[in-house]
Every structure is written in structure tokens, then in C-alpha cells.
Write a protein that holds these residues in place. Structure first.
Motif, mmCIF file in Angstrom:
data_model
loop_
_atom_site.group_PDB
_atom_site.id
_atom_site.type_symbol
_atom_site.label_atom_id
_atom_site.label_comp_id
_atom_site.label_asym_id
_atom_site.label_seq_id
_atom_site.Cartn_x
_atom_site.Cartn_y
_atom_site.Cartn_z
ATOM 1 N N ALA A 170 47.304 42.747 40.705
ATOM 2 C CA ALA A 170 47.215 42.242 39.326
ATOM 3 C C ALA A 170 46.536 40.871 39.296
ATOM 4 C CB ALA A 170 48.608 42.154 38.710
ATOM 5 N N SER A 171 46.881 40.003 40.258
ATOM 6 C CA SER A 171 46.258 38.671 40.308
ATOM 7 C C SER A 171 44.783 38.769 40.665
ATOM 8 C CB SER A 171 46.989 37.794 41.332
ATOM 9 O OG SER A 171 48.303 37.511 40.917
ATOM 10 N N THR A 172 44.452 39.663 41.595
ATOM 11 C CA THR A 172 43.051 39.852 41.974
ATOM 12 C C THR A 172 42.242 40.404 40.810
ATOM 13 O OG1 THR A 172 43.747 40.310 44.255
ATOM 14 C CG2 THR A 172 41.516 40.941 43.652
ATOM 15 N N ARG A 173 42.841 41.353 40.085
ATOM 16 C CA ARG A 173 42.176 41.925 38.910
ATOM 17 C C ARG A 173 41.934 40.840 37.862
ATOM 18 N NH1 ARG A 173 45.505 46.127 38.204
ATOM 19 N NH2 ARG A 173 46.837 44.985 36.781
ATOM 20 N N ALA A 174 42.923 39.964 37.671
ATOM 21 C CA ALA A 174 42.771 38.875 36.706
ATOM 22 C C ALA A 174 41.696 37.884 37.163
ATOM 23 C CB ALA A 174 44.111 38.145 36.539
#
Length: 531
Positions: free
Chosen positions: A432-436
Motif C-alpha cells: 500500500a505504501s509503495t503504491r502510494a
């Protein structure tokens, strides 16, 4: 024949108990959130009951229903499955047969006529014993946005049972309908809503039209009622295109982070979907006012499609257009996301070695399965293959790890699954953090001018969507409404401390978007309607 007061239900066979326990765990690993709504509608064991549901995900649908029925209300569900699943030397075939599943012969699987008289006799025997039998009245599982026309088998089975008890004024049989809604049925860590509906109670004294010889129209009337209940709790669309637009409208109406339950999200999306469907159906009306409304709705759908395509081409979310960030703030958030994803990945590395065999086996099994047939005949079974092969390979990893650490087996027997679970939680947050991070990076590339154009387009669309929502009797202020309604699942509107505490929940990660999956990109597209 036993009277309703004497019926106690068939004792639960041990393979059924094992299957229920195994897949309760496996489904919770595969799907991020499984929300079961209205379980109090499920009749207790001893009351004859036919369970019906929409059927879009093959064996996974049956497993979800089995695990969504509290064992203190029903000891088991008598399952049905296509006959081609039986008699094979596979784990799936063993599962189906060991659970006491009744084989149903489908015309599409055989060249000539089929005979299901024995299957109907077995189901009637189970109902006479006070059991609940599960049937999928669509007659087949398929990867499609609409519910298929229902077969009349459920209504005819209910008619047969009622006719056997025509002289018993106290006898009753119920048809318990259920709607299953997958956010993304075959993707890891997506979400599922299981909605039970109030049972349809049938009695000989109240439903004489269903006693033999029942008129075909009476059977069709019951079938229509089953369809209406099932379709009222899930998406039933003539095209994937309308599902996509309805989800976009719902996200714009209740923006990212609105504190609402999965059931609320599905109901809002379905409300927009039904409005879009009605516009298509009313297109043939002669009334000028109706025609004007249809034209306006068609224009709104066209504008939504343009907006959605631009979001996808830029790789950004609607929320980033709604709440623009300064360049400095984007860079600051990128640094935080990069640090956090790197940290989570580093502490996940030991657990990833345990997950690697499971991932490789599952990916290979699904890859080979996809080559076995056309998309319309295989895509509804992808989740089933991922579940079964993930379960088998996961058990092998667990047993292998315990054997290799035999001197410490009493510790590793618990430590290995705990490590795998926490690794899954950390990797969800890492992805999720990488996607953000990549979304923020793409936001920099889009540029301020383009974002301003998108913002102007969004403002017009949002005004139209809110007008439509109010006309559909949706709350005019969704964030405030759902906050007051007490939905606790999500949380941009949470307090700061409550939000941070929920982030580290061991039970499940706190999602801000019900559309999330364990992927490095946002899953917003759907199959082509020509597929």
C-alpha cells in the motif's frame, strides 16, 4: 415421515468439520475482509431450509456460505456441485465428496439428456431430516456482471416437499436467499460481502398453489421472488462498463477514507448502478420528460467514462484531484512512503522465504489452469485454484518447517504460522505504501495545469452526482451521516489516536479504500464486455 418437531438434522460428518475449519482460516488469509450481514436470518438446525445464492466464483461461493453460517445455528449445509467435479483423483474432488455433496448433472456437460431424479431424492431426504441444502439457481458459475436467468429447480423442490406434507398444517419449509458480492473475486486480499435475506416461509395452508399439481406460473412466481431477493443485495448489471461507472460515482459521492462499512459501500454503488440501468431501460419511452432525463443520464455516464479514462491514463486517484497537494507536500509524503515501505519490506524478508513456495506453486497452478479453456469457462474458478493450492502448499511449508526444526517443534509449530500471518500484514502495508509512493510520483509528472483541468471536470461531475444521489434518497452529507451511523471499519474521519491504533490491528489492516488488493497498482478496470 418425521414431523418438524422430531427433525434434528443430520449429524455433522468429521470431513465437513475439517473443511469448515480449514477454509475459515484459508478464506481469511486470501480475502482481506469477509463481512457477513444478517446472519440472524438463518433458521436453526431441524428446520427444512433451501439456501440459494448467486454463483460467480465456482467452489469459492460454496466455501464462503459454509463458513458464513454460524455452527450454533446450523450444524451443516448439504452442498450441491456439478457432477464433473466428482470421481477425480484431486484434492478438490475429495473435498467435495467427503462433505456429503450431492452431484447435479448439467445439460452443458453431456451430449444427451440428463437425469437428476436421484439428486432430487437425496435433497428431499436431507430436507425431511431437517437439514439445509445449498443450491445455486443460476445452474452454473460464470465470470459475468449479471445474474443468469434462474432455473426453477429450487421452487420445484420446495413444491415437492410441501406436497408430501399437504395434510400437516404446522409444516413449513423456508427458502433462504443470500447475495455474495466480491470487490475483486480472484485477487488476493480483496474484500467480500455476504448478505443474508429474510427467509421465504412456505406452508401448505398458506401456499396451496405450490401443491401438486402446481401450475408452472406458480413455480415461476417463486423463482422470480428468489431472483428479486438475491439481486437486491449485489451488483446485477448488463455490462462491466456500468459496474465501473457506478463504482466511480460511489467513490466520488463518498470520497476516499469515508468511515463506512463494506455493506454501505456496496449499497451505495448498487444504488447508482440501478439508476444507470433504469436510464437504459427507459430509453424506449415516448414521454418527453423521460427522454430528457435519459439523455442527461447518458451524458453523465459519458463524462464519467472520460474522467475515469483520464485517471487511469495518469495513474492517479480521484482523491488526489479532489484534494490537490503542493509540490513540497508531495515530496514530503513520498519520502515517508518510501521509508515506511522499505522498513516493512526489510522486516518481512524472513517471512517471505516461508511464503515464496506458496506463491510459486499457486502462480504456476493458476497459469496452467488458464490454458485449459476459454476465459468465460475458467475465470470463475481462479479463486478456487488459488485457495486450494495455497492451502496445500501452506500446510506443506508449515509441516516442513516443523520437521526441520524438530528440537524446537513445540515453538515453531506456532511460530511459523504467526510469522507468516504478520508477514502478510506487513506486506499489505508495504505494498500500500509503495503504491502510494508511485501515485505521488505520477502526480508530480502530471503537472499543475493538467490537475487544474481535472479538478474543473471533477467539480462539474461531483455536483451532478450529488444531485443524482439526493434524487435517489441517499444522504446529502455521506461522511457525516456514516460517522453518526457508527460504521467503524474505515477512517479518514477517525480521531488521530484511534486511526493510528487501528493501523496496527493484528486482526486485519485498516483499509481506507474497499477497492484495495495486494497489488502495486490500483485495480479499477474490468473485463471487456465482449469477453
Amino acid at each position: 415421515m418425521p414431523s418438524p418437531a422430531m427433525a434434528k438434522g443430520t449429524p455433522t460428518p468429521w470431513p465437513y468439520i475439517l473443511i469448515r475449519l480449514l477454509f475459515q482460516f484459508t478464506l481469511k488469509v486470501f480475502y482481506g475482509t469477509i463481512v457477513v450481514s444478517n446472519a440472524h436470518f438463518i433458521p436453526e438446525t431441524g428446520k427444512p431450509c433451501i439456501v440459494c445464492a448467486n454463483h460467480s466464483n465456482s467452489l469459492t461461493d460454496a466455501l464462503l456460505l459454509v463458513t458464513s453460517v454460524p455452527s450454533n445455528r446450523r450444524n451443516m449445509l448439504r452442498l450441491t456441485a456439478k457432477s464433473t467435479q466428482f470421481g477425480k483423483k484431486t484434492f478438490t474432488s475429495w473435498l467435495i465428496e467427503s462433505a456429503g455433496t450431492v452431484p447435479i448433472h448439467r445439460r452443458k456437460d453431456f451430449d444427451g439428456p440428463v437425469d437428476n431424479s436421484q439428486a432430487m431424492a437425496d435433497l428431499m431426504k436431507a430436507l425431511e431430516a431437517g437439514d439445509a441444502v445449498m443450491m445455486f439457481p443460476e445452474g452454473m458459475s460464470r465470470f459475468h456482471p449479471t445474474i443468469a436467468p434462474l432455473k426453477t429447480g429450487v421452487a420445484r423442490l420446495a413444491s415437492d416437499v410441501l406436497s408430501l406434507h399437504r395434510h400437516d398444517p404446522e409444516f413449513e419449509i423456508c427458502i433462504l436467499n443470500c447475495s455474495i458480492t466480491y470487490m475483486h473475486r480472484q485477487h488476493w486480499r480483496s474484500d467480500v460481502l455476504v448478505t443474508w435475506h429474510a427467509p421465504m416461509i412456505l406452508r401448505p395452508k398458506d401456499n396451496p398453489e405450490l401443491l401438486k399439481p402446481a401450475e408452472p406460473e406458480s413455480i415461476r412466481a417463486v423463482t422470480r421472488q428468489i431472483y428479486e431477493q438475491i439481486s437486491s443485495g449485489t451488483y446485477d448489471s448488463p455490462s462491466w462498463h456500468l459496474v465501473q461507472l457506478s463504482k466511480l460515482a460511489a467513490r466520488m459521492y463518498a470520497p476516499l477514507g469515508t468511515k463506512m462499512s463494506l455493506g454501505d459501500h456496496v449499497r451505495i454503488t448498487r444504488t447508482f448502478l440501478e439508476a444507470f440501468k433504469d436510464a437504459h431501460e427507459d430509453n424506449s419511452e415516448e414521454n418527453q420528460q423521460v427522454h430528457s432525463d435519459v439523455v442527461e443520464m447518458a451524458r453523465l455516464q459519458s463524462d464519467l467514462k472520460v474522467y475515469q479514462n483520464r485517471l487511469m491514463s495518469y495513474g492517479i486517484k480521484d482523491d488526489r484531484v479532489r484534494r490537490p497537494l503542493s509540490r513540497h507536500e508531495i515530496l514530503r509524503r513520498m519520502a515517508i512512503r518510501l521509508f515506511w515501505s522499505s522498513f516493512l519490506f526489510s522486516i518481512s524478508i524472513p517471512g517471505l522465504f516461508l511464503w515464496l513456495p506458496v506463491i510459486l506453486v499457486t502462480v504456476y497452478a493458476v497459469h496452467e489452469f488458464k490454458k485449459s479453456g476459454p476465459i468465460f469457462d475458467t475465470f470463475d474458478e481462479i479463486a478456487q485454484y488459488k485457495l486450494v493450492y495455497g492451502l496445500i502448499s501452506g500446510i506443506c511449508v508449515w509441516l516442513g518447517g516443523v520437521i526441520l526444526t524438530l528440537p524446537f517443534a513445540l515453538i515453531t509449530v506456532f511460530l511459523i504460522p504467526a510469522t507468516m500471518w504478520m508477514t502478510l500484514r506487513w506486506m499489505e502495508d508495504c505494498v500500500a505504501s509503495t503504491r502510494a509512493f508511485f501515485t505521488l510520483f505520477r502526480l508530480l509528472r502530471v503537472g499543475k495545469r493538467t490537475l487544474n483541468e481535472m479538478r474543473s471536470l471533477r467539480d462539474v461531475l461531483h455536483r451532478k452526482i450529488m444531485e443524482l444521489a439526493i434524487s435517489l434518497e441517499l444522504p446529502p452529507d455521506p461522511e457525516e451521516f456514516f460517522l453518526q451511523a457508527g460504521s467503524q471499519e474505515k477512517g479518514r474521519v477517525m480521531g488521530a489516536w484511534q486511526s493510528k491504533a487501528g493501523y496496527f490491528s493484528l486482526r486485519r489492516r485498516r483499509k481506507r479504500d474497499w477497492n484495495e488488493t495486494l497489488r502495486l497498482y490500483d485495480k479499477v478496470d474490468f473485463p471487456d464486455d465482449d469477453s
